[in-house]
Structures are given as C-alpha cells and as structure tokens.
Enzyme design. Structure first.
Site, PDB file in Angstrom:
ATOM      1  N   GLU A   1       0.872  -1.190   0.000  1.00 42.85           N
ATOM      2  CA  GLU A   1       0.000   0.000   0.000  1.00 42.85           C
ATOM      3  C   GLU A   1       0.896   1.221   0.000  1.00 42.85           C
ATOM      4  O   GLU A   1       1.732   1.372   0.897  1.00 42.85           O
ATOM      5  CB  GLU A   1      -0.878   0.028   1.265  1.00 42.85           C
ATOM      6  CG  GLU A   1      -1.696  -1.227   1.501  1.00 42.85           C
ATOM      7  CD  GLU A   1      -2.898  -1.330   0.593  1.00 42.85           C
ATOM      8  OE1 GLU A   1      -3.232  -0.334  -0.082  1.00 42.85           O
ATOM      9  OE2 GLU A   1      -3.497  -2.417   0.551  1.00 42.85           O
TER      10      GLU A   1
ATOM     11  N   CYS B   1      -2.293   9.069   4.009  1.00 40.32           N
ATOM     12  CA  CYS B   1      -2.170   8.706   2.599  1.00 40.32           C
ATOM     13  C   CYS B   1      -3.431   9.098   1.844  1.00 40.32           C
ATOM     14  O   CYS B   1      -3.398   9.367   0.658  1.00 40.32           O
ATOM     15  CB  CYS B   1      -1.913   7.219   2.467  1.00 40.32           C
ATOM     16  SG  CYS B   1      -3.087   6.290   3.430  1.00 40.32           S
TER      17      CYS B   1
HETATM   18  P1  NAD Z   1       8.329   5.112   4.140  1.00 44.18           P
HETATM   19  O1  NAD Z   1       8.177   4.443   2.830  1.00 44.18           O
HETATM   20  O2  NAD Z   1       9.428   6.075   4.291  1.00 44.18           O
HETATM   21  O3  NAD Z   1       8.555   4.024   5.266  1.00 44.18           O
HETATM   22  C1  NAD Z   1       7.676   2.952   5.444  1.00 44.18           C
HETATM   23  C2  NAD Z   1       8.415   1.802   6.070  1.00 44.18           C
HETATM   24  O4  NAD Z   1       9.341   1.307   5.139  1.00 44.18           O
HETATM   25  C3  NAD Z   1       9.186   2.173   7.306  1.00 44.18           C
HETATM   26  O5  NAD Z   1       9.053   1.162   8.261  1.00 44.18           O
HETATM   27  C4  NAD Z   1      10.609   2.222   6.796  1.00 44.18           C
HETATM   28  O6  NAD Z   1      11.548   1.951   7.774  1.00 44.18           O
HETATM   29  C5  NAD Z   1      10.602   1.139   5.781  1.00 44.18           C
HETATM   30  N1  NAD Z   1      11.658   1.227   4.761  1.00 44.18           N
HETATM   31  C6  NAD Z   1      12.307   2.325   4.332  1.00 44.18           C
HETATM   32  N2  NAD Z   1      13.190   1.983   3.378  1.00 44.18           N
HETATM   33  C7  NAD Z   1      13.104   0.671   3.203  1.00 44.18           C
HETATM   34  C8  NAD Z   1      13.753  -0.249   2.335  1.00 44.18           C
HETATM   35  N3  NAD Z   1      14.662   0.137   1.454  1.00 44.18           N
HETATM   36  N4  NAD Z   1      13.395  -1.530   2.413  1.00 44.18           N
HETATM   37  C9  NAD Z   1      12.462  -1.949   3.285  1.00 44.18           C
HETATM   38  N5  NAD Z   1      11.835  -1.128   4.110  1.00 44.18           N
HETATM   39  C10 NAD Z   1      12.147   0.179   4.071  1.00 44.18           C
HETATM   40  O7  NAD Z   1       6.924   5.741   4.494  1.00 44.18           O
HETATM   41  P2  NAD Z   1       6.522   6.549   5.760  1.00 44.18           P
HETATM   42  O8  NAD Z   1       7.138   7.891   5.698  1.00 44.18           O
HETATM   43  O9  NAD Z   1       6.705   5.755   6.998  1.00 44.18           O
HETATM   44  O10 NAD Z   1       4.962   6.666   5.545  1.00 44.18           O
HETATM   45  C11 NAD Z   1       4.381   7.627   4.743  1.00 44.18           C
HETATM   46  C12 NAD Z   1       4.047   7.026   3.408  1.00 44.18           C
HETATM   47  O11 NAD Z   1       3.171   5.935   3.594  1.00 44.18           O
HETATM   48  C13 NAD Z   1       3.275   7.973   2.527  1.00 44.18           C
HETATM   49  O12 NAD Z   1       3.742   7.838   1.232  1.00 44.18           O
HETATM   50  C14 NAD Z   1       1.848   7.472   2.629  1.00 44.18           C
HETATM   51  O13 NAD Z   1       1.041   7.819   1.531  1.00 44.18           O
HETATM   52  C15 NAD Z   1       2.053   6.031   2.749  1.00 44.18           C
HETATM   53  N6  NAD Z   1       0.923   5.376   3.358  1.00 44.18           N
HETATM   54  C16 NAD Z   1       0.078   4.647   2.576  1.00 44.18           C
HETATM   55  C17 NAD Z   1      -1.016   4.034   3.131  1.00 44.18           C
HETATM   56  C18 NAD Z   1      -1.956   3.206   2.302  1.00 44.18           C
HETATM   57  O14 NAD Z   1      -2.768   2.490   2.878  1.00 44.18           O
HETATM   58  N7  NAD Z   1      -1.912   3.280   0.998  1.00 44.18           N
HETATM   59  C19 NAD Z   1      -1.260   4.174   4.489  1.00 44.18           C
HETATM   60  C20 NAD Z   1      -0.378   4.933   5.250  1.00 44.18           C
HETATM   61  C21 NAD Z   1       0.717   5.503   4.678  1.00 44.18           C
END
Ligand code: NAD
Length: 974
Positions: A736, A770
C-alpha cells in the site's frame, strides 16, 4: 391530574380550530406541501433535495437539469412549480427555471418572515396587532470562519438594537407584554450558538466557551439595555452541554447577575432532557434566578438517530414519538411546578401537548398570563389564532434571512413536520379521530424502529469527546503516559529480549526535547536469527487452525480496548496526533483485530463435494512474512498487517517505522501478554534501508506486507521479484503506497458541507494521511466564492501542540518532513500563487501552518508528487469533463472525492473517477474497517484493500484436495 381535563381542553381547542375557517396563505401553503408529501412519500426526499439545491443553482439550464434528474418520471404527481419545470424542460430552460424558482420562493416566503431585519419590522408590527408575539431568528450559512462568525455576531447585534429601539415605541399589548409579575420584553431574539464561533471542537468545549462568551457579552449588554429578550437556541446534541454551560456561566457573571430576560431550550426528545432541566433548575434555585425555558420536542431527530447509528454511539433521543410526547408532558409539569425559578414557554404544534400544558397549569393554579406558547412562523396554523382567542400568549418563531441559507431551515422544518409520526400530519389526515389525536402518549405502545442488522460488523465506536468523562479520562491518560516516557525497549527474537549496540531515539515531534523512548536497532544477524526462529515455530502455529488463532486475535482486540486511551495518548506524544486522530487510530487497530478474526473463520475448510467425490478447498499459511509499517497510523496499520498474518497461520517479523517505534514496542508487549508462541511473532525495530531491505531480500521470507511511500514500495516490489538461491516460494508483496488525492467541487455543491469536508481531508493530521486531499478541483462558477470562504476557514485552524485539545493541526513528523514541505512551498511561490500560508507557532517542534496554492501547472511537481503535509493546491476547471480528466491525471489512484447535488454528475463521477476509495459528499479521509475497505491501485498499491473481505486471501495459499470415493460403483458416504 384528571386525564379527562387534558382531553376536554384538547377538544375545546380542536373545536375552535375547526370553527376558525381562516384560510390564511401560510396555512394553505403548509397544508399543501404536507398533504403532497404524505401522498407521495417516496418522492418526498427527491423533492426536498431539489428544494435544497435550487437557490444555489447558476443559470436556467442547471435548474431544468436538476429538476429533471430529481423528479423525472413523476410528472403527474408533482407540485405545480416542479411540474412546469419538467414539462417545459430543457427546451425552454428559462421558463422552467423561473417556474421552479418562483415556486420555491413562494414556499419559502410562507415560512421565512423577511429577507433582512429592517424588512421584518412591518410584519412584526402587524403580527402584534393580531395579538401574536414574536421571536426573531437570523438564518445564515453555516459559520466556517472567524470572519463569518464576526459578521453573524454583528448581524445579531444590529437586529437586537433595531428591535429594541423600535419596540420601545410600540403600543403595549397586554396579552403579549405582561405576565403576572409585570412587563415582559416586547422584542425577543433567538440566537444560534454555532453561528458565533467557527472552531468548536468537541474535545475543547472550555476553549470554545470562552470565545463564544466574548462574542455574546456585547449582545447581551445591548439586549439588557434595550429590554430585548435573548434566547439561546438548541441545535444538535453535540452542542447541548456546551450551550447549557455557556448559558449558565454567562448569566453567573456579575454584570448579568440581576438579569433574567434570557432563556434556553430543552428538547423533550432527548433522553437527558429531564437531567438537563434539573441542572438548570438547581442553578436557578441556588442563585435565586428565574431564567426562561422553551420546551420543544426537538428538530434534529433524523440526524441524531442516523449519526448515532453510524458512530455506534448510544441514541440520544427517544426512538418513538409517543415517548417524546410523554416526556414533554412530564417536563411541562416539572416546569410549571417550579415556576418560582423558571419561566416557561411551550413550543409545540401538537394540540394534545398544548392541552396538557393548559390543564396542568389550571391544576397548579398558574395564572393564564404566565403561560406562553410558541409556534413556528407559517407552521402553527389555527393554533396561532385560537390560543390568543382563549387568552393565551402565543409567540411565533420567525426566521429572517435570505432564501439560499433559508433552504436548510425550510427543508428541516418540512421533514420534521411531514414525518410519519408528526402531529400535523395526523391532524391533516381525515381519518384520524379527535380521540386518537388527543390520546395520552404515556399509554401508547412505543413503536420502535427495527434495530440494525446484527450480522453487520460493528466498528469500535470513536470516543465522544463532548462527554466530560471522556475528556477527563483522556487527560488522565496523557499525564499517566507522560510519566512512562523515556524507557528503553529491546528487540524480541525467539521470545528473548535482545539489546543492541545501536539505538533508535524517538522524540516528540511537537517538542523535540522530549524523548518518547529508545528502541534497540536490529542488525543483519538479528534478522537471520529471527528468520530461523520463525521457521522453527511456523509449522506448529500454522497447524493450530483458524478458530484457535482467531480467538487469540480477539484477545489482542480486548487488551487494546482496555488500554485504548493509553495507546492513544502515546500516539499524541510520539506521532503528534491530535486527540481525535489518535483515538481513531486505536479504534481502527481494534477493528482490524476483530474483523480479521471474523474473516478468518470464513477461510476454514470449504467443502465442494459431489456424490462419490470429496472435494476440499483449504487455505494454508504462506510462511514467514515481514510487516514493514509506516509511522502515520503507528498502531492501526502495523497491527492490521500483523494480525492478518498471524490469524492466517504465518510467522511474522515486525519492522516498525523509525519515527514511531515506541507505539510498536507497546503493541508488541501487548502481543506477548496474549501468549503467542515464541518465534511466531518477533520485534525488529531498525532502519528500513538496512534490516527492512535485508529481510525483503531474504530467501526465507515468503511475503512482505508493506505500507509506506511509493519510492520504498517500488523498491520492495522489485527486490521481491528477484528470486534468490534457496528461495522456495514466490514472494507475495502486499503493498500500500501513497496518493495525490483529488476532490472535485461541482458548481451546485453545498459549500456549508464541502468546506468542512475539505478542511478535514486536506489538513486533518497536517495532511499526513495517505488518503489526504492535495488537489482540489473546483468548477469555475463557484471557484471564487469557494476560495474566499475556504481561505477564511483555513485561517481559523489552530496549529499547535496536539496534547492540547483545541489544536486542529499538530506538528509534522520530523525535520525531514518539515524541510520537504518548506521546499514545496518555496517552489509554489516561484511557480504558482501561494494564496494563503498559515503561521507556524514558535515552539520546539516541527510545525508548519496550512498552505493553499493556486495557479499551479498540472504537470509540476507540486501537482504530481505526494507532499505529505498541509499543502493544498487548487485548480479551476471549466466543466466536469475537465475536472475528471485532471483528477484522473495522476499515477496514484488512492482516494478521491466529489461534492455535488446533481444526481447525473454523481453517477458520472462514480463510474469515471479512477480511485480505490471514492467519497461523495463527505470528507475523503477516515475510512472504517469493513465499511470502507481501504487501498488504491496504480502507484498507490496492489489493490489489496485492508479492512476488506478479500484482504486475508493475500496471506494464504489455497490448496484443493479431491478424493474419489467410488469403489466398484459404490459411492460411499458423501
Ligand atoms: P516510508 O516508505 O518512508 O517508510 C515505510 C516503512 O518502510 C518504514 O518502516 C521504513 O523503515 C521502511 N523502509 C524504508 N526503506 C526501506 C527499504 N529500502 N526496504 C524496506 N523497508 C524500508 O513511508 P513513511 O514515511 O513511513 O509513511 C508515509 C508514506 O506511507 C506515505 O507515502 C503514505 O502515503 C504512505 N501510506 C500509505 C497508506 C496506504 O494504505 N496506501 C497508508 C499509510 C501511509
């Protein structure tokens, strides 16, 4: 009391009403509308909706089109204005439009006294000559900004001065202007509290009270000086306690201590009405005061019931009309028995209720002139003239204002009085006898509506912060949790706590000096050990069966439920969430547990056997998965992905976001207390790019449940697609990602609804959802008007520490997020037009005020990239075609919205707006588990829909077993 006394009074009133064959215009119009809607019940809603939208339509074509959309196919039964509208149709739109407008205008004029205060004087004087007193109410749009609230307050002040000055010159009418104690004010004004402050938040009533009091004091002073009576009107129940608090506290102030020409409303349909009345009575007794009470039945019944049902809150009103009527009669007595401390006015069109008040007053020896009845202008019918004839004072409630804002009032009145159980409706139908009309409501059997279907999933209700006990509990939770901040949390691998040499320090984004906690930071070795432990634990766990695991997940739900405010309070500190958002996140986590537990049972063995052949369709766990969660719903999303994995028999490694590891650690502790076997669920906080990336690429990881940004999501998708040596399963990625969500505002939208919807969607949690709105697409016709009101509304949003309940927008999550938002705003200043930029408070946190940008190139970064902050771009479009093509012009397809009152346009947007979650005429955030399965497609995700019926299928592998049972032609047991 002798029950016959009421019936005798009632008969007398009815007899006089029948004799008074006055055919006043207002009565004709009222009766016409009511009779019509009684005959055409299914069309009633359509007609009222049309009436609601008509005054805001621009141009004749629009009127003709709406008339057709709402009423097509029903020409013969329509009232004349709509019939002309339809029959002339689009061919001669001008005529159709004129007919419809004239019709609605006429109808409105029978219920609205005048368009402005100055014009109300003549009819008011005429009314007094007919022995009818008045109270004037100012109609207006919903107040959305402080500027609008100031304007409203000024209009009320002007009205009060005008009426007060004029009334002093009017000749006295004894019936209207005196009671047994002497002269009473001739001028009377009814004030709506919600119109005087635009930022009322349920969680911060004290804050609202102060601001409301500041706007009311000048009004009360002007009223006192000129002897104008001021009545505080009552609106929906969310504002009830606030209104009573405000009333009592203002009247307790030294300058108003000796002034009792002020009143408030008690709504008999509220179950709490008696308690509320007794509260005011106690106050009056204690302070030696005598305020006025207008006793009404209540005008928001449908809304109260629908909203309570939607929210899972107790229904605040009686569900049957007879209970309300019986309560009304009880309150009549309570009021009259306490007339020493309370003045009473009985507002009702119900002859039985009126008769009861008269009979009770007689029994208690209340002088006639101390009774007051109130009716709505245009709705009272014969009662308005019969009661004065009998020597009683009648006051008409007279709305004054323009047609457009008057529509909401009008429609509410029509709905109220044409409801199946309304007295006027019964009185109008020929086959209802006097006996029935006058029946004692206390003796009636209460017809309750059918309860909700029980098989529907019941969401954990959000907290009603209008209740003081909830606010107190939340405040307590905040102080208790604050004492627990700063702890250290280990990794947990194979049931063992492991410290690391590196640590993640989590800070309060609203005050970065405050450390929320420190968690260990998993390294590569930790990942390896966790995978091995998971492998070891997996087979036993996956064999446990859905029922067993679902029961464990339900335990998780119950434990979260028991500690709801504690978790929410922690989110306020760690994620910077305002109270309501934090509360909603915990409620959603509980929902995920309960819903997936329920859904898991659907995955139990399915039997497709036929004679001679046994067929079983079974779901098996995928294996070992890693949950990679974001910080913005630090509990709900992490919990949802985790329990989905667990309930389907998988082993789960939890990798929370770096910004919210403490919420995750608390959740993990809670999981441990539920007794999951070692290795089945393990806790691996750490850097996403290190431990996250390592686990994604690991040969023994079978699935990844990820929620986060597009950048990371796509990397994970790619990595997971590369098969590595030793890998046994194709990795499943449940993914997501972000959004660049758009909302279309049609030119017939109700801005009173649309603007609050925009505020919630774009600026709730500082735009860090999001689902948040970032592209507002507005049709040309209303663009300027909308922007003008929107900017003012945004100006009122309070940016600050989310621990304070009056805060609307808290901080951004970290310095990077703040820098990013600032970069976008700088770019917007260069490439577009920053129409509004809110000021961030000077606190030690990552604060950014709300920003509205216009004239943005649809191909620019601002229009295309997810900003994840309180920045809203607004686009002007010619028509719906352009609106849709702009809305769909994005790589993201997550949420979308539309505000429109055109059935045809709603239908079109529904089919053509390409998003995972489309919301019509409401905010685009706040999806609820089961009711709004959530998630997008395109670059927003894999279409897996968290909280939906298909979600768990992502965590299982289906297997089918077929056994031939035939032995030498003998089929055996089926
Ligand atoms: P992010 O992508 O920076 O981080 C999400 C997770 O991924 C964190 O736990 C992070 O540590 C991990 N991560 C980072 N780099 C990684 C890698 N290379 N490999 C594996 N894991 C890694 O996102 P965020 O800042 O925590 O959250 C905000 C984002 O999430 C926004 O883009 C938002 O739209 C999205 N979001 C989407 C939904 C949905 O249901 N579609 C819901 C909530 C948030």
């Amino acid at each position: 009391m002798d029950p016959r006394a009421v019936v005798d009074q009632g008969r007398e009133i009815l007899r006089r009403m029948r004799r008074s064959g006055e055919e006043r215009n207002s009565r004709r119009a009222r009766d016409f509308v009511m009779r019509w809607s009684m005959r055409n019940a299914p069309l009633k809603t359509q007609l009222f909706r049309l009436v609601d939208v008509l005054p805001s339509l621009h141009g004749n074509r629009a009127v003709a089109a709406h008339t057709r959309d709402y009423l097509a196919g029903s020409t013969r039964v329509l009232p004349p204005f709509a019939r002309w509208g339809l029959s002339i149709g689009t061919r001669v739109p001008f005529a159709a439009s004129a007919a419809a407008r004239v019709g609605v205008g006429q109808m409105a004029r029978t219920f609205i006294l005048a368009d402005r205060p100055q014009h109300s004087l003549k009819p008011l004087i005429r009314m007094r000559e007919q022995q009818i007193a008045f109270t004037v109410d100012l109609l207006g749009e919903t107040v959305l900004s402080e500027r609008e609230a100031d304007e409203y307050a000024a209009r009320y002040l002007e009205l009060t001065k005008l009426l007060g000055n004029e009334a002093a010159r009017w000749p006295e009418q004894t019936l209207l202007d005196r009671d047994s104690r002497g002269a009473i004010p001739r001028a009377n004004v009814s004030v709506k509290i919600s119109a005087l402050y635009s930022q009322i938040r349920a969680a911060a009533p004290e804050f609202a009270c102060e601001r409301l009091a500041a706007r009311l004091r000048p009004l009360l002073r002007a009223a006192r000086e000129r002897r104008v009576f001021i009545n505080f009107d009552m609106e929906h129940t969310g504002l009830k306690t606030l209104t009573i608090d405000l009333f009592l506290s203002l009247l307790s102030e030294p300058e108003f201590e000796a002034w009792d020409e002020c009143g408030i409303v008690i709504q008999a349909y509220l179950k709490s009405a008696e308690a509320d009345l007794r509260r005011i009575l106690d106050w009056a007794r204690e302070h030696g005061r005598r305020p006025a009470i207008r006793l009404v039945k209540g005008a928001y019944w449908d809304t109260e019931v629908a909203l309570a049902r939607q929210r899972g809150w107790p229904i605040p009103v009686f569900e049957s009309k007879s209970e309300t009527d019986a309560n009304y009669e009880m309150l009549v007595r309570l009021l009259l028995e306490n007339r020493e401390f309370l003045q009473a006015a009985f507002a009702t069109h119900n002859v039985r209720s009126v008769a009861c008040a008269i009979a009770t007053a007689e029994e208690l020896g209340v002088p006639k002139q101390d009774l007051e009845f109130q009716v709505l202008y245009g709705m009272g019918g014969e009662l308005t003239s019969v009661l004065p004839e009998m020597g009683f004072r009648v006051r008409q409630y007279c709305p004054v204002g323009k047609l457009l804002p008057g529509m909401a009032y009008l429609v509410r009145r029509l709905l109220e009085n044409t409801s199946n159980e309304g007295f006027l409706r019964a009185a109008l139908s020929e086959d209802v006898s006097d006996d029935e009309l006058l029946r004692d409501p206390a003796r009636e059997t209460h017809s309750r509506r059918a309860p909700d279907k029980q098989d529907r999933f019941q969401n954990e209700p959000l907290t009603d912060f209008a209740l003081e006990e909830n606010r107190a509990a939340f405040r307590r939770a905040l102080s208790e949790v604050e004492l627990k901040l700063g702890r250290r949390y280990p990794l947990v691998i194979d049931g063992r706590e492991i410290l690391s040499d590196r640590w993640i320090v989590s800070r309060n984004p609203a005050d970065f000096r405050q450390i929320i906690g420190t968690t260990a930071c998993a390294g590569e070795q930790d990942g390896e050990r966790a995978v091995a432990a998971a492998r070891h634990a997996l087979s036993k766990w996956s064999e446990r069966g859905f029922r067993h695991r679902a029961a464990m997940i339900l335990q998780v739900a119950e434990k979260l439920h028991a500690r709801r405010f504690e978790f929410a309070a922690l989110e306020v500190f760690e994620a910077g969430k305002p109270w309501e958002d934090a509360d909603a996140d915990v409620a959603e986590a509980i929902d995920f547990c309960r819903y997936y537990a329920q859904q898991a049972l659907r995955l139990e063995l399915a039997d497709y056997s036929v004679p001679g052949e046994a067929n079983a369709h079974e779901y098996h766990s995928r294996g070992i998965g890693v949950v990679i969660a974001p910080w913005n719903f630090p509990l709900a999303i992490l919990c949802g992905m985790t329990v989905a994995g667990l309930v389907t028999g998988n082993a789960v490694l939890i990798k929370p976001a770096e910004q919210s590891p403490v919420v995750a650690a608390w959740f993990f502790e809670l999981l441990r207390h539920c007794g999951f076997p070692r290795g089945v669920v393990q806790f691996l906080p750490g850097a996403g790019s290190e431990i996250g990336a390592k686990l994604v690429a690991h040969s023994e990881i079978d699935w990844i449940a990820f929620t986060g940004s597009k950048e990371v999501g796509l990397k994970i998708w790619e990595t997971a697609g590369r098969t590595v040596p030793g890998q046994r399963e194709l990795k499943k990625v449940i993914c997501e990602m972000g959004g660049k969500n758009a909302m279309i505002i049609d030119d017939d939208a109700d801005l009173d609804d649309a603007i609050p919807g925009i505020l919630t969607s774009a600026f709730g949690y500082g735009g860090q959802k999001c689902s948040a709105l970032s592209r507002l697409i507005v049709l040309d016709e209303i663009y300027d008007h909308l922007l003008e009101r929107l900017v003012e509304a945004v100006r009122g949003l309070r940016v600050g520490n989310p621990a304070e309940p009056e805060t609307a927008i808290g901080p951004l999550i970290d310095s990077e997020a703040l820098a990013r938002v600032k970069r976008f705003v700088t770019e917007a200043k260069e490439l577009g037009n920053v129409l509004f930029e809110g000021i961030a408070p000077e606190l030690e946190g990552y604060f950014a005020g709300p920003v509205i940008v216009t004239d943005v190139d649809p191909n620019s970064r601002i229009a295309r990239e997810e900003i994840f902050g309180p920045v809203l771009s607004v686009f002007r479009v010619r028509d719906l075609d352009e609106a849709l093509s702009l809305a769909n012009d994005s790589e993201f397809h997550l949420t979308g919205g539309l505000y429109s009152r055109s059935p045809a346009n709603i239908e079109r947007v529904r089919s053509q707006f390409n998003v995972g979650n489309l919301y019509v005429n409401r905010a685009i955030t706040g999806a609820l588990v089961a009711r709004h399965p959530f998630g997008g497609h395109g670059m927003s995700g894999g279409g897996t829909k968290a909280g939906g019926p298909d979600y768990l299928l992502n965590f299982v592998i289906p297997r089918t077993v077929t056994e031939n049972l035939m032995r030498h032609g003998f089929p055996g047991e089926e």
